[in-house]
Scaffold this motif. Structure first.
Motif, PDB file in Angstrom:
ATOM      1  N   LEU A 138       1.142  -1.366   0.325  1.00 59.24           N
ATOM      2  CA  LEU A 138       0.318  -0.010   0.145  1.00 59.24           C
ATOM      3  C   LEU A 138       0.701   1.456   0.010  1.00 59.24           C
ATOM      4  N   PHE A 139       2.134   1.395   0.713  1.00 60.18           N
ATOM      5  CA  PHE A 139       2.850   1.973   0.369  1.00 60.18           C
ATOM      6  C   PHE A 139       3.852   2.846  -0.240  1.00 60.18           C
ATOM      7  N   GLN A 140       4.397   1.807  -1.161  1.00 58.78           N
ATOM      8  CA  GLN A 140       4.908   0.984  -2.709  1.00 58.78           C
ATOM      9  C   GLN A 140       4.244   1.471  -3.425  1.00 58.78           C
ATOM     10  N   ARG A 141       2.726   2.009  -3.745  1.00 60.61           N
ATOM     11  CA  ARG A 141       1.738   1.529  -5.175  1.00 60.61           C
ATOM     12  C   ARG A 141       2.166   1.798  -5.936  1.00 60.61           C
ATOM     13  N   ASP A 142       3.796   2.762  -6.366  1.00 58.89           N
ATOM     14  CA  ASP A 142       4.283   3.294  -7.678  1.00 58.89           C
ATOM     15  C   ASP A 142       5.136   1.629  -8.082  1.00 58.89           C
ATOM     16  N   LEU A 143       5.612   1.146  -6.606  1.00 61.40           N
ATOM     17  CA  LEU A 143       6.890   0.134  -7.318  1.00 61.40           C
ATOM     18  C   LEU A 143       5.671  -0.567  -8.109  1.00 61.40           C
ATOM     19  N   PHE A 144       4.618  -1.293  -7.732  1.00 58.38           N
ATOM     20  CA  PHE A 144       3.899  -2.381  -8.323  1.00 58.38           C
ATOM     21  C   PHE A 144       3.220  -1.975  -9.251  1.00 58.38           C
ATOM     22  N   GLN A 145       2.571  -0.499  -9.694  1.00 58.96           N
ATOM     23  CA  GLN A 145       1.839  -0.029 -10.660  1.00 58.96           C
ATOM     24  C   GLN A 145       2.190  -0.820 -12.168  1.00 58.96           C
ATOM     25  N   GLY A 146       1.244  -1.402 -12.708  1.00 56.75           N
ATOM     26  CA  GLY A 146       1.327  -2.065 -13.995  1.00 56.75           C
ATOM     27  C   GLY A 146       1.647  -3.486 -14.130  1.00 56.75           C
ATOM     28  N   ARG A 147       2.648  -3.790 -13.179  1.00 60.71           N
ATOM     29  CA  ARG A 147       3.600  -5.189 -12.813  1.00 60.71           C
ATOM     30  C   ARG A 147       2.549  -6.003 -12.686  1.00 60.71           C
ATOM     31  N   THR A 148       4.061  -7.017 -13.104  1.00 60.78           N
ATOM     32  CA  THR A 148       2.972  -8.512 -13.434  1.00 60.78           C
ATOM     33  C   THR A 148       3.496  -9.255 -12.014  1.00 60.78           C
ATOM     34  N   VAL A 149       2.866 -10.215 -10.805  1.00 61.66           N
ATOM     35  CA  VAL A 149       2.994 -10.206  -9.638  1.00 61.66           C
ATOM     36  C   VAL A 149       3.180 -11.497 -10.112  1.00 61.66           C
ATOM     37  N   LEU A 150       3.705 -12.622  -9.152  1.00 62.17           N
ATOM     38  CA  LEU A 150       3.907 -13.742  -8.432  1.00 62.17           C
ATOM     39  C   LEU A 150       4.425 -13.786  -6.955  1.00 62.17           C
ATOM     40  N   GLU A 151       3.182 -14.533  -6.110  1.00 61.99           N
ATOM     41  CA  GLU A 151       3.708 -14.496  -4.777  1.00 61.99           C
ATOM     42  C   GLU A 151       3.317 -16.015  -4.601  1.00 61.99           C
ATOM     43  N   LEU A 152       4.215 -16.218  -4.318  1.00 61.60           N
ATOM     44  CA  LEU A 152       4.215 -17.698  -3.545  1.00 61.60           C
ATOM     45  C   LEU A 152       3.646 -18.117  -1.673  1.00 61.60           C
ATOM     46  N   GLY A 153       3.048 -18.666  -1.557  1.00 59.96           N
ATOM     47  CA  GLY A 153       3.046 -19.481  -0.394  1.00 59.96           C
ATOM     48  C   GLY A 153       1.586 -18.392  -0.218  1.00 59.96           C
ATOM     49  N   ALA A 154       0.325 -17.851  -0.999  1.00 63.45           N
ATOM     50  CA  ALA A 154      -0.556 -17.316  -1.012  1.00 63.45           C
ATOM     51  C   ALA A 154      -1.045 -17.251   0.619  1.00 63.45           C
ATOM     52  N   GLY A 155      -1.544 -18.313   0.860  1.00 61.02           N
ATOM     53  CA  GLY A 155      -2.531 -19.131   1.767  1.00 61.02           C
ATOM     54  C   GLY A 155      -3.759 -18.177   1.220  1.00 61.02           C
ATOM     55  N   THR A 156      -4.277 -17.162   2.065  1.00 62.68           N
ATOM     56  CA  THR A 156      -5.451 -16.567   1.718  1.00 62.68           C
ATOM     57  C   THR A 156      -5.379 -16.006   0.648  1.00 62.68           C
ATOM     58  N   GLY A 157      -5.056 -15.431   0.782  1.00 60.41           N
ATOM     59  CA  GLY A 157      -4.474 -14.179  -0.814  1.00 60.41           C
ATOM     60  C   GLY A 157      -4.394 -12.936  -0.277  1.00 60.41           C
ATOM     61  N   LEU A 158      -4.367 -12.141   1.066  1.00 63.67           N
ATOM     62  CA  LEU A 158      -4.131 -11.119   1.419  1.00 63.67           C
ATOM     63  C   LEU A 158      -3.649 -10.107   0.596  1.00 63.67           C
ATOM     64  N   ALA A 159      -1.869 -10.453   0.171  1.00 60.10           N
ATOM     65  CA  ALA A 159      -1.341  -9.401  -0.421  1.00 60.10           C
ATOM     66  C   ALA A 159      -1.198  -9.741  -2.213  1.00 60.10           C
ATOM     67  N   SER A 160      -1.928 -10.566  -2.496  1.00 60.69           N
ATOM     68  CA  SER A 160      -1.643 -10.541  -3.896  1.00 60.69           C
ATOM     69  C   SER A 160      -3.276  -9.681  -4.209  1.00 60.69           C
ATOM     70  N   ILE A 161      -4.220 -10.169  -3.456  1.00 63.24           N
ATOM     71  CA  ILE A 161      -5.400  -8.780  -3.685  1.00 63.24           C
ATOM     72  C   ILE A 161      -5.596  -7.292  -4.035  1.00 63.24           C
ATOM     73  N   ILE A 162      -4.281  -7.445  -2.579  1.00 63.44           N
ATOM     74  CA  ILE A 162      -3.663  -4.977  -1.824  1.00 63.44           C
ATOM     75  C   ILE A 162      -2.792  -5.414  -3.833  1.00 63.44           C
ATOM     76  N   ALA A 163      -1.869  -6.096  -3.881  1.00 66.93           N
ATOM     77  CA  ALA A 163      -0.688  -5.706  -4.675  1.00 66.93           C
ATOM     78  C   ALA A 163      -2.293  -5.764  -6.338  1.00 66.93           C
ATOM     79  N   ALA A 164      -2.741  -6.767  -6.620  1.00 64.42           N
ATOM     80  CA  ALA A 164      -3.741  -6.017  -7.842  1.00 64.42           C
ATOM     81  C   ALA A 164      -4.160  -4.773  -7.921  1.00 64.42           C
ATOM     82  N   THR A 165      -4.417  -4.675  -6.471  1.00 67.19           N
ATOM     83  CA  THR A 165      -5.363  -2.777  -6.443  1.00 67.19           C
ATOM     84  C   THR A 165      -4.680  -2.143  -7.521  1.00 67.19           C
ATOM     85  N   VAL A 166      -3.363  -2.485  -7.749  1.00 69.58           N
ATOM     86  CA  VAL A 166      -2.744  -1.293  -8.729  1.00 69.58           C
ATOM     87  C   VAL A 166      -2.124  -1.662  -9.749  1.00 69.58           C
TER      88      VAL A 166
END
Length: 344
Positions: A138-166
């Motif tokens: 949430l703080f480094q939104r510009d770092l994730f803007q328009g990127r392709t991201v891979l989460e390993l061991g996502a569990g419930t997917g919290l970080a993936s969902i937050i990352a997908a906002t940008v």
């Protein structure tokens, strides 16, 4: 940044244990030692917080209590989930509670007053490392803007969902059809967050004990050839949170990480969240952080790696960025970045 609150049946993470005699690498257990697969949550943006701060932005077709957060770091708002006053959150009665060890407790399965069950519902502990990683995204939104991201061991997917906002595309991966179905449900519950920015979360199986991705269309959550091509062609950020408490699990994660980055076409950054857990060990007859020490040994090994193709640079992330989620940011929580670049 708008405030985010959690409904009172929110559960953000489960426990992973390495069991070599089981079919899958990770078996999830609750406090009673029983398998846990269903942990669903919904994040709610509080529309009042943006109006109070004078930030600009529209509703983008979202519901009355949901709104797109403004882009960019630097927010100084209070932690997400505090003083929420929207209709939805006030009805749920959300609040942050800590147990005797300081871990965040989240209520589950709220009951109506007419129910005959006890008024106090059972609770699950939330793993703070995933919340720290979400805060950083949430703080480094510009770092994730328009990127392709891979989460390993996502569990419930919290970080993936937050990352997908940008981010453009987020591959939310774990192992086990039940767990992945739960991730898919959480993605659907939180589609209001990703819709405005056009981000897509793709839930896929990625087994750390296998060298290749499963592309069998008969297997649930397998990879299409198009997704495999997109993963290797465009991924520039990898995420992992709270998967470093068991040596065998840590070994499997880092071997998978190394295997993946050697197949990626672009330089990438891995962001890892870990909590230093003190445990009394019979071997030392003292309190130690053996799982954390093993994690650090892998970071040192990567920095010394010289295969002629890739260079790994490791650095800690200072946890001084704003806290936007309700949890205790203890000193034992750490973030690490691994920069992976081709050798020139």
């Amino acid at each position: 940044m708008d405030e985010v609150t959690f409904k009172s049946d929110t559960v953000l993470s489960d426990v992973h244990l390495y069991t070599p005699n089981h079919r899958h690498l990770m078996v999830r257990l609750n406090g009673m030692g029983q398998p846990v697969f269903l942990s669903q949550f919904k994040l709610l943006w509080n529309r009042d917080s943006q109006a109070d701060s004078g930030a600009e932005g529209g509703h983008h077709g979202m519901g009355p209590a949901e709104q797109t957060p403004p882009s960019g770091p630097g927010s100084t708002r209070p932690p997400l989930g505090s003083d929420c006053s929207s209709d939805i959150t006030s009805q749920e009665g959300v609040g942050a509670r800590l147990d005797e060890d300081g871990d965040l407790d989240v209520e589950r399965r709220p009951r109506a007053a007419s129910d005959s069950e006890p008024a106090e519902p059972p609770r699950d502990k939330v793993w703070r490392g995933a919340l720290l990683l979400a805060d950083y995204i949430l703080f480094q939104r510009d770092l994730f803007q328009g990127r392709t991201v891979l989460e390993l061991g996502a569990g419930t997917g919290l970080a993936s969902i937050i990352a997908a906002t940008v981010a453009r595309t987020v591959y939310c991966t774990d192992v086990g059809a039940d767990l992945l179905a739960m991730c898919q449900r959480n993605v659907a519950l939180n589609s209001h967050l990703t819709a405005a920015g056009g981000g897509v979360v793709k839930v896929k199986e990625l087994d750390w004990l296998k060298d290749d991705l499963c592309t069998d269309p008969e297997v649930p959550f397998s990879w299409s050839q198009e997704d495999v091509s997109d993963l290797y062609s465009h991924t520039t950020i990898l995420l992992a949170a709270e998967v470093f408490y068991d040596d065998d699990l840590t070994d499997a994660l880092f071997r998978t990480l190394s295997r993946l980055v050697h197949r990626l076409e672009n330089a990438c950054t891995a962001i890892l969240s870990v909590e230093k857990r003190l445990n009394f060990t019979l071997r030392r007859l003292d309190v130690a952080c053996e799982a954390y020490d093993h994690f650090r040994s892998w970071l040192q090994r990567l920095e010394r790696l010289a295969d002629g193709r890739l260079r790994f640079a490791v650095e800690p992330v200072e946890a001084s960025f704003p806290q936007l989620l309700v949890y205790e940011r203890i000193q034992q929580l750490e973030l690490w970045k691994i920069f992976v670049e081709p050798v020139t």
